[in-house]
Write a protein that holds these residues in place. Structure first.
Motif, mmCIF file in Angstrom:
data_model
loop_
_atom_site.group_PDB
_atom_site.id
_atom_site.type_symbol
_atom_site.label_atom_id
_atom_site.label_comp_id
_atom_site.label_asym_id
_atom_site.label_seq_id
_atom_site.Cartn_x
_atom_site.Cartn_y
_atom_site.Cartn_z
ATOM 1 N N LEU A 146 0.727 -1.023 0.027
ATOM 2 C CA LEU A 146 0.058 -0.058 -0.251
ATOM 3 C C LEU A 146 0.725 1.275 0.060
ATOM 4 C CD1 LEU A 146 -3.092 -0.535 2.370
ATOM 5 C CD2 LEU A 146 -3.096 -0.288 -0.025
ATOM 6 N N MET A 147 1.864 1.259 0.721
ATOM 7 C CA MET A 147 3.005 2.394 0.761
ATOM 8 C C MET A 147 3.434 2.793 -0.494
ATOM 9 S SD MET A 147 4.348 1.681 4.603
ATOM 10 C CE MET A 147 5.538 3.097 4.290
ATOM 11 N N LYS A 148 3.250 2.144 -1.478
ATOM 12 C CA LYS A 148 4.093 2.040 -2.748
ATOM 13 C C LYS A 148 2.923 3.213 -3.793
ATOM 14 C CE LYS A 148 6.750 -2.143 -3.383
ATOM 15 N NZ LYS A 148 6.743 -3.275 -3.978
ATOM 16 N N TYR A 149 1.634 3.289 -2.892
ATOM 17 C CA TYR A 149 0.520 3.975 -3.829
ATOM 18 C C TYR A 149 0.590 5.497 -3.053
ATOM 19 C CZ TYR A 149 -0.554 -0.128 -6.130
ATOM 20 O OH TYR A 149 -0.495 -1.375 -6.987
ATOM 21 N N VAL A 162 -6.261 -5.451 12.125
ATOM 22 C CA VAL A 162 -5.903 -3.992 12.361
ATOM 23 C C VAL A 162 -4.773 -3.458 11.590
ATOM 24 C CG1 VAL A 162 -5.804 -2.145 14.173
ATOM 25 C CG2 VAL A 162 -7.004 -3.898 14.489
ATOM 26 N N PHE A 163 -4.824 -2.431 10.745
ATOM 27 C CA PHE A 163 -3.951 -1.806 9.843
ATOM 28 C C PHE A 163 -3.939 -0.131 10.569
ATOM 29 C CE2 PHE A 163 -5.003 -5.191 7.261
ATOM 30 C CZ PHE A 163 -3.581 -5.622 6.636
ATOM 31 N N GLN A 164 -2.548 0.107 10.951
ATOM 32 C CA GLN A 164 -2.504 1.440 11.456
ATOM 33 C C GLN A 164 -1.956 2.491 10.327
ATOM 34 O OE1 GLN A 164 -3.192 2.737 14.582
ATOM 35 N NE2 GLN A 164 -2.688 4.856 13.976
ATOM 36 N N VAL A 165 -2.664 3.492 9.875
ATOM 37 C CA VAL A 165 -2.427 4.140 8.494
ATOM 38 C C VAL A 165 -2.172 5.582 8.952
ATOM 39 C CG1 VAL A 165 -3.772 2.226 7.376
ATOM 40 C CG2 VAL A 165 -4.704 4.689 7.592
ATOM 41 N N ASP A 166 -1.498 6.099 8.067
ATOM 42 C CA ASP A 166 -1.306 7.773 7.886
ATOM 43 C C ASP A 166 -1.379 7.903 6.478
ATOM 44 O OD1 ASP A 166 -0.926 10.327 7.876
ATOM 45 O OD2 ASP A 166 1.112 10.201 8.843
ATOM 46 N N TYR A 167 -2.388 8.284 5.987
ATOM 47 C CA TYR A 167 -3.082 8.938 4.690
ATOM 48 C C TYR A 167 -3.138 10.209 4.397
ATOM 49 C CZ TYR A 167 -5.293 8.597 0.067
ATOM 50 O OH TYR A 167 -5.520 8.703 -1.373
ATOM 51 N N GLN A 168 -2.230 10.712 3.665
ATOM 52 C CA GLN A 168 -2.444 12.244 3.267
ATOM 53 C C GLN A 168 -2.360 12.545 1.954
ATOM 54 O OE1 GLN A 168 0.197 14.665 5.880
ATOM 55 N NE2 GLN A 168 0.187 12.934 7.341
ATOM 56 N N ILE A 169 -3.168 13.423 1.175
ATOM 57 C CA ILE A 169 -3.162 13.545 -0.058
ATOM 58 C C ILE A 169 -3.736 14.948 -0.348
ATOM 59 C CG2 ILE A 169 -5.663 12.848 -0.692
ATOM 60 C CD1 ILE A 169 -3.964 11.368 -3.010
ATOM 61 N N PHE A 182 -7.907 0.181 -2.863
ATOM 62 C CA PHE A 182 -6.708 -0.692 -2.692
ATOM 63 C C PHE A 182 -6.252 -1.133 -4.054
ATOM 64 C CE2 PHE A 182 -9.220 -0.732 1.134
ATOM 65 C CZ PHE A 182 -8.214 -0.711 2.128
ATOM 66 N N PRO A 183 -5.145 -1.708 -4.100
ATOM 67 C CA PRO A 183 -4.553 -2.093 -5.215
ATOM 68 C C PRO A 183 -5.435 -3.358 -5.807
ATOM 69 C CG PRO A 183 -2.723 -1.850 -3.944
ATOM 70 C CD PRO A 183 -3.947 -1.777 -2.970
ATOM 71 N N GLN A 184 -5.901 -4.267 -4.998
ATOM 72 C CA GLN A 184 -6.761 -5.399 -5.222
ATOM 73 C C GLN A 184 -8.370 -4.817 -4.716
ATOM 74 O OE1 GLN A 184 -3.489 -8.511 -3.869
ATOM 75 N NE2 GLN A 184 -5.289 -9.532 -4.466
#
Length: 287
Positions: A146-149, A162-169, A182-184
């Motif tokens: 996911l971090m490649k996107y 559980v996934f801990q995420v930091d998403y910023q766009i 998601f990629p899939q």
């Protein structure tokens, strides 16, 4: 309208019983919309994959009760009663101790079979997204992928779905925007979505931020007149705040307190937890 409600019952409710649920855990999410069409979006917190089996664990387990069992026909060693014409009667009677033990075994086997079926169906659905309920190493690779996107600054698998995420766009709103993707996996009900409308307005909605996509759909259909349903599980792990700031004109919103003045213009805020039923929505004119 009746057709929409019928489709909801046919398509959505079976998914509630068989699919894997993508839900927010503890989170903070902020959206900023500017008149020039620029926007920024942040989601920091947990994204949780929960199978129906996981959801069931949060409910009180069903317990066998002898009171619910009944037997018919003669007990061992007893005479069969009949009607006036001599036909045997199939009357309900208390079960013997041996019969009760047998019925309890049958009930327990049925419970286990149902749980195994839900586990398998949940694993199959989760695989569409690249998530595996039983393979932590695979999920760590999924997090790294996911971090490649774009936007996924940090993704860490914490275990137990559980996934801990930091998403910023950030960017220009020349297109509709949804989060997460998601990629899939082609099937997604977004936590947050932005939909461009005519006359320079933007619709903001957070259909799955209230505890999962199916709950969001159920809330929308309830607003259209659909009856409540107990088939949509809720997670007690969802809690957070979704905030929208803008220098545009807020045309409509369903917050509790309405817009508040802030240095960047006005803000809207929704506090969300496992009991939330209302999908956050707003319509903002930018031009």
């Amino acid at each position: 309208m009746k057709t929409m409600l019928r489709l909801f019952a046919i398509l959505v409710l079976p998914l509630a019983l068989t699919s894997c649920f993508l839900i927010p855990g503890a989170f903070t999410s902020n959206l900023d919309l500017r008149k020039d069409g620029s926007f920024s979006f942040v989601y920091q917190g947990e994204i949780i994959f929960q199978t129906p089996g996981d959801m069931e664990k949060e409910r009180k387990p069903e317990i066998w009760s002898d009171d619910e069992a009944s037997c018919t026909g003669p007990a061992q060693g007893a005479m069969q009663s009949g009607d006036d014409d001599g036909n045997a009667l199939d009357e309900s009677r208390p079960c013997t101790k041996t019969e009760m033990l047998e019925k309890k075994k049958e009930w327990e086997a049925g419970q286990k079979a149902a749980a195994d079926r839900k586990l398998k169906e949940g694993e199959q659905f989760a695989a569409l997204f690249g998530y595996s309920p039983t393979d932590d190493a695979s999920n760590q690779k999924f997090a790294a992928q996911l971090m490649k996107y774009d936007g996924w600054k940090s993704v860490t698998y914490k275990g137990k779905g559980v996934f801990q995420v930091d998403y910023q766009i950030a960017g220009k709103l020349g297109y509709d925007f949804i989060f997460p993707t998601f990629p899939q996996g082609d099937f997604i009900i977004p936590f947050v979505q932005l939909r461009k409308r005519d006359q320079g307005s933007v619709g903001v909605a957070a259909p799955a931020l209230i505890g999962g996509g199916l709950r969001g759909m159920a809330a929308k259909m309830k607003a259209l007149g659909a009856p409540d349903t107990d088939n949509i599980p809720r997670s007690n792990q969802t809690r957070g705040v979704f905030t929208v700031t803008t220098d545009g004109e807020i045309l409509t919103n369903n917050t509790e307190n309405g817009p508040a003045k802030v240095p960047a213009g006005r803000s809207l805020s929704w506090s969300i937890d496992s009991s939330s039923e209302k999908v956050p929505e707003a319509l903002i004119r930018l031009q």
